[in-house]
Enzyme design. Structure first.
Site, mmCIF file in Angstrom:
data_model
loop_
_atom_site.group_PDB
_atom_site.id
_atom_site.type_symbol
_atom_site.label_atom_id
_atom_site.label_comp_id
_atom_site.label_asym_id
_atom_site.label_seq_id
_atom_site.Cartn_x
_atom_site.Cartn_y
_atom_site.Cartn_z
ATOM 1 N N HIS A 154 64.293 6.218 47.465
ATOM 2 C CA HIS A 154 65.128 5.029 47.664
ATOM 3 C C HIS A 154 66.544 5.945 49.492
ATOM 4 O O HIS A 154 66.663 6.678 48.733
ATOM 5 C CB HIS A 154 66.447 4.938 46.874
ATOM 6 N N CYS A 155 66.383 5.154 50.744
ATOM 7 C CA CYS A 155 66.509 5.662 51.159
ATOM 8 C C CYS A 155 67.949 5.354 51.987
ATOM 9 O O CYS A 155 68.311 3.647 51.968
ATOM 10 C CB CYS A 155 65.848 5.519 52.661
ATOM 11 N N PRO A 156 69.457 6.062 51.471
ATOM 12 C CA PRO A 156 70.448 5.061 51.947
ATOM 13 C C PRO A 156 70.948 5.364 53.128
ATOM 14 O O PRO A 156 71.559 4.256 53.711
ATOM 15 C CB PRO A 156 71.959 6.380 51.428
ATOM 16 N N ASN A 159 69.585 1.390 53.539
ATOM 17 C CA ASN A 159 70.304 0.684 52.068
ATOM 18 C C ASN A 159 68.588 0.032 51.646
ATOM 19 O O ASN A 159 68.451 -0.656 51.746
ATOM 20 C CB ASN A 159 70.767 -0.056 52.482
ATOM 21 N N ASN A 160 67.840 0.281 50.998
ATOM 22 C CA ASN A 160 66.519 -0.484 51.023
ATOM 23 C C ASN A 160 65.996 0.827 50.134
ATOM 24 O O ASN A 160 65.783 1.603 50.700
ATOM 25 C CB ASN A 160 66.424 -0.842 52.028
#
Ligand SMILES: [Zn+2]
Ligand SMILES: [Zn+2]
Length: 367
Positions: A154-156, A159-160
């Protein structure tokens, strides 16, 4: 499960508000990157204004924005409905949430599905939250609160969740943002040197030139290491999660279980048509639920090679389970069922302890 959710409505509302605030906060990193991008555009085009470089700059800028946009707004793919427990099974599970019944439910749900990976203890991978049998390489994301197909991480910054649906876009985003930063740093370097040797006129452009170089150089360093790491992952056909914890197959752990060789690994993500490789359009191979592996034929439990399957794949050496997988699963099922039957005779009514069991029987909730 449904009853459980409705049990505490007040706490649910409070939690809902907190969750919405949290969701707003998750956009902060995306806004951060977007504002830096806007500013760098302004600083480069209006303050630095190297006419000869502007065409190249706009090309990198456009590809960067395009791939970044696609990474952010491509919805992650979730397991298809055949992986979900049926309504009757869910009811049954609510009544008897553990023991033999639970195992029987999962076993029945998994018997026709193209799954080759297991949990640490050799059980079928099941998601408690989504109430489904997890496809191979699928993991539950606690931020999205969903099971994500071929989840990478999950990549901040976007945001996805990065997974099967947008991994190619994510790689291109890394590549183009790196090119963008390197290009700015390279073309800005001479002005940056002039800044320190007082060779620049005393205007506000001076400071933009200095910060533009700093930002570009700093992002180049972090992006190149991240991009290098993901290139290595692609060459080995691993996800970030799998690099940290190797997938477990019926015959045991294998860190290169999904690797098909460099060229085929590349095609798994970028597709067969080279003309689309550099564009952020979806071209990854497969359906995200099942993946080719060269290990199935080596599996000591699987004596014969399912001939019907190999005919559905483009390469001769690797098994690529088709969507329905009736053939391979009847084959898997035969194994499981024959074992189940014999186990029913020897271990009637017993729950087999974790870690000591046959992979075919124990089922564990892995969240
Ligand atoms: Zn889940
Ligand atoms: Zn996520």
């Amino acid at each position: 499960m449904r009853c459980g959710k409705m049990a505490a409505p007040a706490a649910g509302t409070r939690g809902g508000v907190r969750r919405r605030c949290q969701r707003l906060l998750y956009w902060v990193p995306v806004l951060f990157i977007s504002s830096i991008l806007c500013w760098s555009y302004y600083a480069y085009v209006t303050q630095l204004c190297l006419l000869v470089c502007l065409i190249a700059y706009h090309l990198f800028f456009m590809l960067f924005v395009w791939s970044y946009w696609k990474t952010i707004f491509t919805l992650p793919m979730n397991p298809s409905k055949e992986f979900h427990l049926s309504y009757a099974d869910k009811e049954l599970l609510e009544r008897e949430p553990r023991g033999e019944t639970q195992q029987e439910i999962f076993r029945r749900a998994a018997k026709d599905l193209p799954i080759y990976t297991r949990t640490m203890s050799g059980a079928i991978r099941y998601c408690d939250r989504c109430q489904l049998v997890k496809p191979d390489r699928c993991h539950h994301c606690s931020v999205c609160d969903k099971c994500i197909l071929k989840m990478d991480h999950h990549c901040p910054w976007v945001n996805n969740c990065v997974g099967f649906s947008n991994y190619k876009f994510f790689l291109l985003f890394l590549a183009y943002s790196l090119l963008y930063c390197l290009f700015i740093a390279a073309t800005d370097l001479q002005y940056f040197i002039k800044f320190w040797t007082n060779g620049l006129p005393d205007t506000q452009a001076k400071f933009h030139i200095m910060f533009l170089f700093f930002a570009a150089a700093m992002f180049s360093v972090s992006l190149s290491s991240l991009f290098g790491y993901h290139c290595w992952l692609v060459s080995k056909n691993k996800s970030t999660l799998e690099a940290f914890r190797a997938p477990i197959f019926r015959h045991g752990t294998d860190k290169n279980g999904f690797s098909l060789g460099f060229s085929k690994n590349l095609r798994q993500v970028f597709g067969d048509e080279k003309k689309y490789w550099l564009l952020p359009v979806f071209t990854s191979l497969g359906d995200g639920c099942s993946f080719p592996t060269c290990l199935v034929n080596q599996d000591p439990e699987q004596v014969s090679t399912p001939v019907g399957l190999n005919s559905t794949t483009k390469n001769e050496n690797h098994l690529f389970p088709p969507k329905t997988l009736r053939d391979s699963q009847s084959h898997l099922l035969t194994d499981t069922q024959s074992w189940t039957e014999s186990s029913a005779n020897t271990e009637k009514g017993k729950v087999v302890p974790k870690g000591m069991s046959n992979p075919g029987l124990t089922v564990e909730n892995e969240t």
